[in-house]
Structures are given as structure tokens and as C-alpha cells.
Write an enzyme that holds these catalytic residues in place. Structure first.
Site, PDB file in Angstrom:
ATOM      1  N   ASP A 177      -1.623  -3.737 -35.358  1.00 35.95           N
ATOM      2  CA  ASP A 177      -2.399  -3.381 -34.158  1.00 35.95           C
ATOM      3  C   ASP A 177      -2.415  -4.557 -33.178  1.00 35.95           C
ATOM      4  O   ASP A 177      -2.325  -4.373 -31.964  1.00 35.95           O
ATOM      5  CB  ASP A 177      -3.832  -2.998 -34.555  1.00 35.95           C
ATOM      6  CG  ASP A 177      -3.846  -1.829 -35.530  1.00 35.95           C
ATOM      7  OD1 ASP A 177      -3.074  -0.880 -35.320  1.00 35.95           O
ATOM      8  OD2 ASP A 177      -4.607  -1.885 -36.518  1.00 35.95           O
ATOM      9  N   HIS A 204      -8.294   0.719 -38.862  1.00 34.17           N
ATOM     10  CA  HIS A 204      -6.868   0.968 -38.599  1.00 34.17           C
ATOM     11  C   HIS A 204      -6.573   2.469 -38.599  1.00 34.17           C
ATOM     12  O   HIS A 204      -5.867   2.978 -39.467  1.00 34.17           O
ATOM     13  CB  HIS A 204      -5.996   0.239 -39.626  1.00 34.17           C
ATOM     14  CG  HIS A 204      -4.536   0.508 -39.414  1.00 34.17           C
ATOM     15  ND1 HIS A 204      -3.839   0.050 -38.315  1.00 34.17           N
ATOM     16  CD2 HIS A 204      -3.631   1.236 -40.133  1.00 34.17           C
ATOM     17  CE1 HIS A 204      -2.588   0.462 -38.369  1.00 34.17           C
ATOM     18  NE2 HIS A 204      -2.436   1.191 -39.467  1.00 34.17           N
TER      19      HIS A 204
HETATM   20  N1  LIG Z   1      -1.318  -0.978 -42.386  1.00 31.01           N
HETATM   21  C1  LIG Z   1      -0.431  -0.613 -41.491  1.00 31.01           C
HETATM   22  O1  LIG Z   1      -0.480  -1.058 -40.334  1.00 31.01           O
HETATM   23  C2  LIG Z   1       0.698   0.293 -41.861  1.00 31.01           C
HETATM   24  C3  LIG Z   1       1.831   0.397 -41.025  1.00 31.01           C
HETATM   25  C4  LIG Z   1       2.871   1.224 -41.396  1.00 31.01           C
HETATM   26  C5  LIG Z   1       2.794   1.971 -42.585  1.00 31.01           C
HETATM   27  N2  LIG Z   1       1.688   1.848 -43.367  1.00 31.01           N
HETATM   28  C6  LIG Z   1       1.582   2.580 -44.640  1.00 31.01           C
HETATM   29  O2  LIG Z   1       2.395   1.940 -45.620  1.00 31.01           O
HETATM   30  C7  LIG Z   1       2.742   2.868 -46.647  1.00 31.01           C
HETATM   31  C8  LIG Z   1       4.221   2.778 -46.986  1.00 31.01           C
HETATM   32  O3  LIG Z   1       5.003   3.179 -45.891  1.00 31.01           O
HETATM   33  P1  LIG Z   1       6.617   3.223 -45.989  1.00 31.01           P
HETATM   34  O4  LIG Z   1       7.107   3.681 -44.679  1.00 31.01           O
HETATM   35  O5  LIG Z   1       7.105   1.959 -46.566  1.00 31.01           O
HETATM   36  O6  LIG Z   1       6.800   4.408 -47.068  1.00 31.01           O
HETATM   37  P2  LIG Z   1       8.079   4.680 -48.005  1.00 31.01           P
HETATM   38  O7  LIG Z   1       7.909   6.040 -48.569  1.00 31.01           O
HETATM   39  O8  LIG Z   1       9.324   4.371 -47.277  1.00 31.01           O
HETATM   40  O9  LIG Z   1       7.915   3.582 -49.157  1.00 31.01           O
HETATM   41  C9  LIG Z   1       6.858   3.603 -50.046  1.00 31.01           C
HETATM   42  C10 LIG Z   1       7.322   3.023 -51.348  1.00 31.01           C
HETATM   43  O10 LIG Z   1       6.203   3.042 -52.246  1.00 31.01           O
HETATM   44  C11 LIG Z   1       6.735   3.309 -53.521  1.00 31.01           C
HETATM   45  N3  LIG Z   1       5.690   3.753 -54.443  1.00 31.01           N
HETATM   46  C12 LIG Z   1       5.121   4.965 -54.574  1.00 31.01           C
HETATM   47  N4  LIG Z   1       4.222   4.947 -55.571  1.00 31.01           N
HETATM   48  C13 LIG Z   1       4.218   3.685 -56.061  1.00 31.01           C
HETATM   49  C14 LIG Z   1       3.520   3.041 -57.091  1.00 31.01           C
HETATM   50  N5  LIG Z   1       2.618   3.691 -57.855  1.00 31.01           N
HETATM   51  N6  LIG Z   1       3.775   1.745 -57.332  1.00 31.01           N
HETATM   52  C15 LIG Z   1       4.681   1.079 -56.576  1.00 31.01           C
HETATM   53  N7  LIG Z   1       5.376   1.626 -55.591  1.00 31.01           N
HETATM   54  C16 LIG Z   1       5.153   2.926 -55.338  1.00 31.01           C
HETATM   55  C17 LIG Z   1       7.815   4.355 -53.287  1.00 31.01           C
HETATM   56  O11 LIG Z   1       8.699   4.447 -54.386  1.00 31.01           O
HETATM   57  C18 LIG Z   1       8.459   3.811 -52.023  1.00 31.01           C
HETATM   58  O12 LIG Z   1       9.545   2.964 -52.323  1.00 31.01           O
HETATM   59  C19 LIG Z   1       2.283   4.240 -46.106  1.00 31.01           C
HETATM   60  O13 LIG Z   1       1.064   4.588 -46.699  1.00 31.01           O
HETATM   61  C20 LIG Z   1       2.108   3.990 -44.626  1.00 31.01           C
HETATM   62  O14 LIG Z   1       1.197   4.894 -44.037  1.00 31.01           O
HETATM   63  C21 LIG Z   1       0.655   1.033 -43.021  1.00 31.01           C
HETATM   64  O1  LIG Z   2       0.822   5.332 -38.064  1.00 30.01           O
HETATM   65  C1  LIG Z   2       1.027   5.300 -39.274  1.00 30.01           C
HETATM   66  O2  LIG Z   2       0.876   6.279 -40.000  1.00 30.01           O
HETATM   67  C2  LIG Z   2       1.528   4.025 -39.895  1.00 30.01           C
HETATM   68  C3  LIG Z   2       0.756   2.816 -39.517  1.00 30.01           C
HETATM   69  O3  LIG Z   2      -0.591   2.920 -39.824  1.00 30.01           O
HETATM   70  C4  LIG Z   2       0.963   2.393 -38.087  1.00 30.01           C
HETATM   71  O4  LIG Z   2      -0.003   2.031 -37.418  1.00 30.01           O
HETATM   72  O5  LIG Z   2       2.128   2.384 -37.636  1.00 30.01           O
END
Ligand SMILES: NC(=O)c1ccc[n+]([C@@H]2O[C@H](COP(=O)([O-])OP(=O)(O)OC[C@H]3O[C@@H](n4cnc5c(N)ncnc54)[C@H](O)[C@@H]3O)[C@@H](O)[C@H]2O)c1
Ligand SMILES: O=C(O)C[C@H](O)C(=O)O
Length: 342
Positions: A177, A204
């Protein structure tokens, strides 16, 4: 030759001033990435491999980690990389970690809110935090998995149940953010993006993300109230902008990996005793009446050294703050209830 020597010496001096003193001056640090084979996990693992403060990098996922670990391990930087896969290797992956970064779980598709991810991700986060409590109870935990407004309270409850909770060591990663607010502000105000600072507070998700553009530096007189409203909305909807652009192929991964690496680097510098490391993060807080809240946090040798207050807010920001409290409170309560009931 001489000029390149001078260049590398001055780079070394610059780094040592900012917390990257030569590796012999820094303690050994182990970082674990849980969800390392995912969209965020892979580029984040790459960036952590490049971080000179990391001596050991542990890459864990339920599938795909041997390939990611082999690939990243070939990079000629000091961190020693090991891949771990599946439940029975989770303990070893975590053992001795100083910082655990959690980007494990499902991402959004167009039309979904972050809260729609709760049903799947809450269980994933709970299981991973149970293992952290057992294998590395003193690690700093950087929670990326959504919905952050609920997954951080879930983690806190899991740690409390296990008797390992230390509020100084649990962080919801809201750095993306801040990254977005800086980029959008710089573009609109016409100031160099690398010089911009903008605190982002609250939580967030949607309206709980509250950028404080009244405190942005360098200050700009050229922005109208409408500009500030539009910048605020764009920052709040930044995640959705990416989800829609990816059209079903997930959410922000590259910018998130960057943001996650910036925040983990700040945590490591804090642990290493570098002074004045301040980042925004969603932490246990008394800044408002809510038990968790994102604001500027000073990082130190034990994690959170000081949760900083909000400073002076504009009337628009004061309204935004009041408007976000209801949603943030119920997301926090939802996380606590899940952790208790399960
Ligand atoms: N905080 C933020 O600003 C922010 C920003 C972007 C995404 N996110 C969040 O991050 C998360 C991951 O996003 P992504 O795009 O990398 O998803 P993705 O599906 O590409 O990757 C997620 C990974 O987690 C793994 N996984 C699932 N269960 C698991 C477990 N029990 N133990 C270990 N690994 C496990 C999967 O195998 C996969 O490789 C989502 O929840 C997304 O919403 C948060
Ligand atoms: O928007 C989402 O679901 C992923 C993450 O929280 C973001 O801010 O990009």
C-alpha cells in the site's frame, strides 16, 4: 580499473552506513519463505537470495519447492538455499528462523473481495503458525496471506494458545500500500518517486487502507482536494486494479514480492541493531481503540520497538479513519473467532 575500484568502495561505504556492513560484521540470519513456489513466493525468494543480510534461505511449499530452490540456489550471492516440501519437512524448514515470511494461500480473482479468501486461507495460516510456534517461536512473522486484516489476528490467537505470543514479533505486511501510494503520488505531484514518503495506516482491504497524503514528502502545493481523493481511491483499489488486469490469473505478485522484500529487509536491519528503521505495518496497537492497526512502526532488535502515532490528519483523513473502523473491527473479530472456534 581505478574508477571501478573507487565506485565499489564508495558503494561498500554507502551500504555499511545504511545497514549492509560487510557480511562478517552482520550476524547469521535465517529467513524462511512459506508458499515459496507461488506467484509471490518465487520472486520474493529471488529477492531474499539477493539480500546480503540473509545467510540461510529456507524455501517451503506444499509442492514445487525443489525446482525453485535449485534455481535460486545457483545465484552467486552468500545466502545458502534449501528447499522443503510437504508437512513432514515444515519443522526443518522453520528451525532456527529469524524471520518467517508467509505468502501461502489462494489469491483473488476478479469480482472477489479479500475476505472471500478467508475460508481457505484462514486454515492455511493457522496450520503454518502452529508450526512456527513449535519450531521457531522467537522468529519475526511477516504475514502476507490475505485477508491480512483477519490472518494477523488468527496468527496472534494461535501464538497465544501456544504460549509463544509476542506482539512485537507479528506483522501484517502492508508495504505494498505504501509502495503504491508513493508511486501514484509521485506521478501526480511530479516529484522524484525515489524521494517520496507517504504513510499508509488502517488495514489492508478497500476503505481500511488509508494513505495520509497530507503527510506526504516532498510536500506538493499543486494537488487539489479532488486529486487527493482520486489518489486515495486509487491506492485503496490498487489490488483490484491488478486483479482485473490479470483477468483471472491472480493478484499482485511482482510488486508484492518487491514490497515483501523491502519489509523483510527492514526487519533484518532492525534485528541487526541498525537505528531508525521505520516502516508501516499492521500490528497490535493502541493507536486507536482497535486491537490491531497499521501505522508507522520503529523496528529494532526485538521486532517492534515503538508503534508510532498517526500525526496530524486532514479533515478528509479524519473522516476516512472513522469510516474504516467498523469494517476493520469486524475483520479482526472474524479472525479471532475462527482461531478460537477451531
Ligand atoms: N499483503 C499483501 O499486500 C498481498 C499482496 C498480494 C497478494 N497477497 C496474498 O498473498 C497470497 C499468495 O498470493 P500468490 O499470488 O502468491 O498466490 P499463488 O497461488 O500464486 O501462491 C500461493 C502458494 O501458496 C502455496 N500454499 C498453499 N497452501 C500452503 C501451505 N499450507 N503451506 C505452504 N504453502 C502453501 C501454494 O502451493 C502456492 O505455491 C494470497 O492470499 C494473496 O491474496 C497479499
Ligand atoms: O488485491 C489483492 O487481492 C492482493 C493484495 O492484497 C494487493 O493489495 O494487491
Amino acid at each position: 580499473m581505478r574508477s571501478s575500484l573507487l565506485k565499489s568502495t564508495s558503494e561498500l561505504l554507502r551500504r555499511s552506513r545504511r545497514g549492509y556492513a560487510s557480511s562478517s560484521a552482520n550476524p547469521e540470519r535465517k529467513v524462511a519463505v512459506l508458499g515459496a513456489a507461488g506467484g509471490i513466493g518465487q520472486p520474493l525468494s529471488l529477492l531474499m537470495k539477493l539480500n546480503p543480510l540473509v545467510s540461510s534461505l529456507s524455501l517451503y511449499d506444499i509442492a514445487g519447492t525443489p525446482g525453485v530452490a535449485a534455481d535460486v540456489s545457483h545465484i552467486n550471492s552468500p545466502a545458502l538455499v534449501k528447499g522443503f516440501m510437504g508437512d513432514d519437512q515444515l519443522g526443518e524448514a522453520l528451525e532456527g528462523s529469524d524471520v518467517v515470511i508467509i505468502p501461502a494461500g489462494v489469491p483473488r480473482k476478479p469480482g472477489m473481495t479479500r475476505d472471500d479468501l478467508f475460508n481457505i486461507n484462514a486454515g492455511i495460516v493457522k496450520a503454518l503458525c502452529t508450526a512456527i510456534a513449535k519450531h521457531c517461536p522467537n522468529a519475526l512473522v511477516n504475514m502476507i496471506s490475505n485477508p491480512v486484516n483477519s490472518t494477523v489476528p488468527i496468527a496472534a490467537e494461535v501464538f497465544k494458545k501456544a504460549g509463544t505470543y509476542d506482539e512485537k514479533k507479528l506483522f501484517g505486511v502492508t508495504t505494498l500500500d505504501v509502495v503504491r501510494a508513493k508511486t501514484f503520488y509521485a506521478g501526480k505531484a511530479g516529484v522524484p518517486v525515489t524521494e517520496v514518503n507517504v504513510p499508509v495506516v488502517g488495514g489492508h482491504a478497500g476503505i481500511t487502507i488509508l494513505p495520509l497524503f497530507s503527510q506526504a514528502t516532498p510536500a506538493s502545493n499543486s494537488l487539489s482536494h479532488q486529486d487527493i481523493e482520486a489518489l486515495t481511491k486509487r491506492t485503496q483499489d490498487g489490488g483490484t486494479e491488478v486483479v482485473e488486469a490479470k483477468a483471472g490469473k491472480g493478484s499482485a505478485t511482482l510488486s508484492m514480492a518487491y514490497a515483501g522484500a523491502v519489509f523483510a529487509d527492514a526487519c533484518l536491519k532492525g534485528l541487526n541493531g541498525v537505528p531508525d528503521i521505520v516502516e508501516c505495518s499492521f500490528v497490535q496497537s493502541t493507536v486507536t481503540e482497535l486491537p490491531f492497526f497499521a501505522s508507522k512502526v520503529r523496528l529494532g532488535k526485538n521486532g517492534v520497538e515503538e508503534v508510532l502515532g498517526l500525526g496530524e490528519l486532514s479533515d478528509f483523513e479524519k473522516k476516512g479513519l472513522e469510516n474504516l473502523k467498523g469494517e476493520l473491527k469486524s475483520s479482526i473479530e472474524k479472525g479471532v473467532k475462527f482461531a478460537y472456534g477451531n
